[in-house]
Design an enzyme around this catalytic site. Sequence first.
Site, mmCIF file in Angstrom:
data_model
loop_
_atom_site.group_PDB
_atom_site.id
_atom_site.type_symbol
_atom_site.label_atom_id
_atom_site.label_comp_id
_atom_site.label_asym_id
_atom_site.label_seq_id
_atom_site.Cartn_x
_atom_site.Cartn_y
_atom_site.Cartn_z
ATOM 1 N N GLU A 76 -35.823 15.699 -34.847
ATOM 2 C CA GLU A 76 -36.014 15.074 -36.163
ATOM 3 C C GLU A 76 -36.148 13.561 -36.060
ATOM 4 O O GLU A 76 -36.698 12.908 -36.950
ATOM 5 C CB GLU A 76 -34.867 15.462 -37.112
ATOM 6 N N HIS A 81 -32.838 15.216 -30.167
ATOM 7 C CA HIS A 81 -33.061 15.151 -31.612
ATOM 8 C C HIS A 81 -34.556 15.174 -31.964
ATOM 9 O O HIS A 81 -35.185 14.116 -32.058
ATOM 10 C CB HIS A 81 -32.458 13.860 -32.177
ATOM 11 N N CYS A 122 -28.024 18.876 -31.430
ATOM 12 C CA CYS A 122 -26.929 18.008 -30.993
ATOM 13 C C CYS A 122 -25.576 18.611 -31.392
ATOM 14 O O CYS A 122 -25.191 19.632 -30.857
ATOM 15 C CB CYS A 122 -27.125 16.590 -31.511
#
Length: 230
Positions: free
Chosen positions: A204, A202, A85
């Site tokens: 994560e 994302h 990002c």
Amino acid sequence: MTVSIIRFGGSNCDRDAERALEHLDIDARIVWHEDGLPAETTGIILPGGFSYGDYLRAGAMAARSPIMAEIREAAAEGVPVLGICNGAQVGCESGLTEGAFTTNESARFQCEHVYLRVERDDTPWTVAYDEGDVIEVPIAHGEGRYEIDDDRLMELENEDRILFRYCDETGETGPEVNPNGSKHNIAGVLGDRHTVAVLMPHPERASLPDVGPTDGQGILEGFVRVETSI
């Protein structure tokens, strides 16, 4: 191995990345950018957020932090680097990868789950998948539209450096499943080395089973694959 997660002023996904890596039993630590790159670093994450409030352009100021020179040197030596990002914006601005991320076609901040098609399965970041697989991960950005001039885009395509494209559940691409207007539905690209990658979604945030889908785990496990292949 130790993955250094670089914190700039305004980073806000560094702790998410740390938690996701620890869940995968990967040693991770947050590093303040002014402190420089620790000697024990064997992997690097440029995390999401709004470094320096996205002043000038998203990622432009963080890209000029002295630590980025160290990161470029480490990347050239084969240390794996993943920009996520805002970290992808920093990666492009600093020359780790080609192109740039700019204002969404909608001119709005967008936060939603999207589907990505795996464009190649022979990189550390994608070997957990098969080419053509579709994975689900979230996005959260206002400047996620990938742009690059046509000649350089052709080079990326010819060099097979497109990592992910936005798609639907079946893997079909097109403007109707392109959340931000990115050129050719591109969501992630490789640097000159396969060990360097940036992506707007994302992984994560799609890694902890207690909070949702875990399709992003395979991307983060790339740090281990690079380490064991050296």
